[in-house]
Design a protein around this motif. Structure first.
Motif, PDB file in Angstrom:
ATOM      1  N   LEU B  98       0.847  -1.197   0.000  1.00 35.95           N
ATOM      2  CA  LEU B  98       0.000   0.000   0.000  1.00 35.95           C
ATOM      3  C   LEU B  98       0.882   1.247   0.000  1.00 35.95           C
ATOM      4  CD1 LEU B  98      -1.213   0.775   3.581  1.00 35.95           C
ATOM      5  CD2 LEU B  98       0.106  -1.272   3.091  1.00 35.95           C
ATOM      6  N   GLN B  99       0.302   2.305  -0.557  1.00 32.42           N
ATOM      7  CA  GLN B  99       0.973   3.607  -0.445  1.00 32.42           C
ATOM      8  C   GLN B  99       0.032   4.568   0.265  1.00 32.42           C
ATOM      9  OE1 GLN B  99       2.890   4.805  -4.150  1.00 32.42           O
ATOM     10  NE2 GLN B  99       3.731   2.756  -4.378  1.00 32.42           N
ATOM     11  N   CYS B 100      -0.979   5.131  -0.447  1.00 31.56           N
ATOM     12  CA  CYS B 100      -1.892   6.040   0.254  1.00 31.56           C
ATOM     13  C   CYS B 100      -2.849   5.280   1.157  1.00 31.56           C
ATOM     14  CB  CYS B 100      -2.672   6.897  -0.738  1.00 31.56           C
ATOM     15  SG  CYS B 100      -4.058   6.035  -1.496  1.00 31.56           S
ATOM     16  N   GLY B 101      -3.104   4.018   0.826  1.00 32.10           N
ATOM     17  CA  GLY B 101      -3.966   3.191   1.680  1.00 32.10           C
ATOM     18  C   GLY B 101      -5.446   3.261   1.381  1.00 32.10           C
ATOM     19  N   TYR B 102      -5.820   4.064   0.399  1.00 35.95           N
ATOM     20  CA  TYR B 102      -7.252   4.234   0.149  1.00 35.95           C
ATOM     21  C   TYR B 102      -7.916   2.927  -0.312  1.00 35.95           C
ATOM     22  CZ  TYR B 102     -11.494   6.821  -0.289  1.00 35.95           C
ATOM     23  OH  TYR B 102     -12.769   7.276  -0.069  1.00 35.95           O
ATOM     24  N   CYS B 103      -7.233   2.199  -1.176  1.00 36.00           N
ATOM     25  CA  CYS B 103      -7.813   0.961  -1.724  1.00 36.00           C
ATOM     26  C   CYS B 103      -7.646  -0.208  -0.769  1.00 36.00           C
ATOM     27  CB  CYS B 103      -7.126   0.609  -3.050  1.00 36.00           C
ATOM     28  SG  CYS B 103      -5.397   0.082  -2.831  1.00 36.00           S
ATOM     29  N   CYS B 135      -6.193   0.159  -7.754  1.00 30.70           N
ATOM     30  CA  CYS B 135      -5.223   0.872  -6.923  1.00 30.70           C
ATOM     31  C   CYS B 135      -4.528   1.896  -7.806  1.00 30.70           C
ATOM     32  CB  CYS B 135      -4.173  -0.078  -6.352  1.00 30.70           C
ATOM     33  SG  CYS B 135      -2.915   0.814  -5.413  1.00 30.70           S
ATOM     34  N   ARG B 136      -4.539   3.152  -7.374  1.00 28.32           N
ATOM     35  CA  ARG B 136      -3.925   4.198  -8.196  1.00 28.32           C
ATOM     36  C   ARG B 136      -2.504   4.486  -7.772  1.00 28.32           C
ATOM     37  NH1 ARG B 136      -7.135   3.994 -12.562  1.00 28.32           N
ATOM     38  NH2 ARG B 136      -5.861   2.196 -12.276  1.00 28.32           N
ATOM     39  N   CYS B 137      -1.974   3.774  -6.763  1.00 30.80           N
ATOM     40  CA  CYS B 137      -0.625   4.085  -6.283  1.00 30.80           C
ATOM     41  C   CYS B 137       0.398   2.998  -6.598  1.00 30.80           C
ATOM     42  CB  CYS B 137      -0.613   4.278  -4.771  1.00 30.80           C
ATOM     43  SG  CYS B 137      -1.705   5.559  -4.166  1.00 30.80           S
ATOM     44  N   THR B 138       0.115   1.790  -6.172  1.00 30.36           N
ATOM     45  CA  THR B 138       1.198   0.803  -6.066  1.00 30.36           C
ATOM     46  C   THR B 138       1.640   0.192  -7.380  1.00 30.36           C
ATOM     47  OG1 THR B 138      -0.342  -1.030  -5.803  1.00 30.36           O
ATOM     48  CG2 THR B 138       0.378   0.074  -3.788  1.00 30.36           C
TER      49      THR B 138
END
Ligand SMILES: Cc1cc2nc3c(=O)[nH]c(=O)nc-3n(C[C@H](O)[C@H](O)[C@H](O)COP(=O)(O)OP(=O)(O)OC[C@H]3O[C@@H](n4cnc5c(N)ncnc54)[C@H](O)[C@@H]3O)c2cc1C
Ligand code: FES
Ligand code: FES
Lengths: 262, 162
Positions: B98-103, B135-138
Motif C-alpha cells: 500500500l501507499q496512500c492506503g485508500y484501496c 489501486c492508483r498508487c502501487t
C-alpha cells in the motif's frame, strides 16, 4: 438517488403482487439497477427485491438440460454448471469481477438485455427458454433490440432452461475499463445444427450470425468461416472501436470459438 | 422509516434506514465503521468491499435492507480482538502492498476471500481475482507479492497444524 420504498417478498407470488402496483420495479442483484438509480436514470416508487426468494435460486441438471433459477448469481452458475455445460460456466466466470459475480443474477442480465451483456449470447446460441411467472418464451422471440425484451411490465424471469450442446465455446474480447465484452461470440453445436450468437457488436443487441451458422453446420471447423465477414452496417461505433473493427472481430472471435470448442 | 438488523463483525446491530440507504452508508454513517471506503460509488473500484454471509461484495452496490439478517464482516473485523494484524494485513505491511492506503481495506477483504476460496492461487489467479479492485498508487506488484506471501504463510500454518 430519488427516494423509494424497498420491499423484500419471500415468494414469487408475493413479488408478482407487489410488482402489479404502479411505479414498482424488480431488483435483482442490483449490479446494473443501482448505478442506474444513482445516475437518476430511473425513478421507481417501489423496488421489489427478489434477493429473499429462495425458489428463484439454484441450478439443476436434468438429462440434456440445465435449469437455472432467475435469481441465481453468476458465481453460483460458474460453480454449478462447470461439469454439465463448461462453456456456460466459463462465461459466468468471466463476467465483471468476483464481487459483481456474487450479486448479479442471470435473470437481471437477461431482463436488462444490455447490447454488450454476456448471458444473452449464451441464451440465444443455446436456444434457451426463458421461463417467467406466466409463460415460457423461446430465446429467438425474447430478445427485441437494445435493452428491449418480450417481458411485460411486472413479469419476472423465474428460470432459464438451456439445452446442453455437443460442443460449445464463448470467446470474449474484454473492454478493460468496463469488463463487458467489446465483442463476444457464443458458438454452440447441436445434433441438428450450429448456432452462433454475437454480443457487444450490434446497435440492436445480441443477434444470430446465420451465414456462419450455415457454413458451420456443414463443416464445424474454423476454416469453414475463413472467408466470411459480418456486415458493419448497424454495428456499434464508439471510442472503443469503429463499426468496421467490430465487424472484423466477429469473424475472428467466431473462428477462435470454433477452434476452442473443437 | 424501516428498521434494519444485522450482525456486523460479530456484534448485533440495528438502525433506521431509508429504502435507498446503501449498505456502505449504513456501515460508515450509521455505525461509524469508516474503515470501509468509497472510492467511486459506481461499482468500479472495490474500495468498499465487505463480506456478506461470507461472500465478498461491493457495499456501495447493495441496499442496507438487502443485508437485513445477514452476517457482515468489514475491515474492522479482520484483525484480532487485541488489534493484532491478520496474516493478510501483516503481509500487506511487510511487502509494502500500500501507499496512500485508500484501496487497502477493499484489497485486504478481497485477498481474504480469495485465500478462503483458493488457498494456493497462482500469480495469474491473484491478478484475475483483483479485477474489480483498483489501486492508483502501487502498480499492483507489491499487492500481488503480499497476497502470495500470505498464501505461503497460511499454507505453512496449515501444514504445521496437521
Ligand atoms: C463492474 C461491473 C462489471 C460488469 N461486467 C459484466 C460483464 O462482463 N458481462 C455482463 O454480461 N455483465 C456485466 N455486468 C453486469 C452484471 O452482470 C449485472 O449483474 C447484470 O447486468 C444485471 O443483473 P442484476 O441481477 O444485477 O440485475 P439488476 O441490476 O438488479 O436489474 C437489472 C434490470 O433487470 C430487472 N430484473 C432483475 N431481475 C429480474 C428478474 N428475475 N426478472 C425480471 N426482471 C428482472 C430489473 O428490474 C432491472 O430493470 C457488470 C456489472 C458491473 C457493475
Ligand atoms: S466505492 Fe464501491 S466499488 Fe468503488
Ligand atoms: S495504495 Fe493508494 S490507491 Fe492503492
Amino acid at each position: 438517488m430519488y427516494a423509494f420504498e424497498l420491499v423484500r417478498p419471500a415468494t414469487v407470488a408475493e413479488a408478482v403482487a407487489a410488482l402489479a402496483e404502479d411505479g414498482a420495479q424488480a431488483l435483482g442483484g442490483g449490479q446494473t439497477l443501482i448505478p442506474t438509480l444513482k445516475a437518476r436514470l430511473a425513478m421507481p416508487e417501489k423496488l421489489v427485491s427478489l434477493g429473499g426468494i429462495a425458489e428463484l435460486r439454484g441450478v439443476t441438471v436434468e438429462g440434456d438440460e440445465v435449469r437455472i433459477g432467475g435469481g441465481t448469481p453468476h458465481a453460483t452458475v460458474a460453480h454449478e454448471v462447470a461439469k454439465a455445460y463448461p462453456a456456460l460456466a466459463s462465461l459466468a466466470e468471466r463476467i465483471g469481477d468476483p464481487h459483481v459475480r456474487n450479486r448479479g443474477t442471470i435473470g437481471g442480465s437477461l431482463a436488462n438485455n444490455d447490447p454488450s451483456a454476456c448471458y444473452p449470447a449464451a441464451a440465444l446460441a443455446s436456444g434457451a427458454t426463458i421461463v417467467t411467472n406466466k409463460r415460457e418464451i423461446a430465446a429467438d422471440d425474447y430478445f427485441q433490440g437494445m435493452f428491449a425484451t418480450a417481458l411485460d411490465e411486472g413479469e419476472i424471469i423465474t428460470e432459464v432452461i438451456f439445452p446442453i450442446p455437443q460442443a460449445a465455446h464463448y470467446e470474449k474480447i474484454r473492454q478493460p475499463a468496463s469488463r463487458f465484452p467489446l465483442v463476444a461470440v457464443f458458438v454452440a453445436k447441436f445434433a441438428d445444427g450450429v448456432r452462433v450468437a454475437v454480443t457487444g457488436a450490434a446497435e440492436n443487441g445480441v443477434f444470430r450470425w446465420t451465414e456462419a451458422e450455415e457454413a458451420l453446420s456443414a463443416d464445424f471447423s474454423p476454416s469453414a468461416v475463413e472467408g466470411l465477414s459480418a456486415d458493419s452496417d448497424g454495428m456499434i461505433g464508439d471510442m472503443h472501436g469503429t463499426p468496421e473493427y467490430r465487424a472484423h472481430l466477429i469473424g475472428v472471435m467466431t473462428r477462435r470459438a470454433v477452434a476452442a470448442a473443437g | 422509516m424501516p428498521q434494519v438488523s444485522m450482525t456486523v463483525n460479530g456484534r448485533k446491530v440495528s438502525g433506521e434506514v431509508e429504502g435507498r440507504t446503501l449498505l456502505v452508508e449504513f456501515l460508515r454513517e450509521g455505525l461509524r465503521l469508516t474503515g470501509t471506503h468509497v472510492g467511486c460509488d459506481t461499482a468500479q473500484c472495490g474500495a468498499c468491499v465487505v463480506h456478506v454471509n461470507g461472500n465478498s461484495i461491493k457495499s456501495c452496490n447493495i441496499f442496507a435492507l438487502e443485508a437485513d439478517g445477514a452476517e457482515v464482516t468489514t475491515i474492522e473485523g479482520i484483525a484480532g480482538k487485541d488489534g493484532s494484524l491478520s496474516v493478510v494485513q501483516a503481509a500487506f505491511q511487510t511487502h509494502h502492498g500500500l501507499q496512500c492506503g485508500y484501496c487497502t481495506p477493499g484489497m485486504v477483504m478481497t485477498a481474504t476471500s480469495l485465500l478462503k476460496e483458493n488457498p494456493a492461487p497462482s500469480e495469474a489467479e491473484i491478478r484475475e481475482y483483483l479485477e474489480g479492485n483498483i489501486c492508483r498508487c502501487t502498480g499492483y506488484h507489491n499487492i500481488v507479492k503480499a497476497i502470495q506471501a500470505a498464501a505461503a504463510e497460511l499454507g505453512s500454518n496449515r501444514v504445521a497444524a496437521e
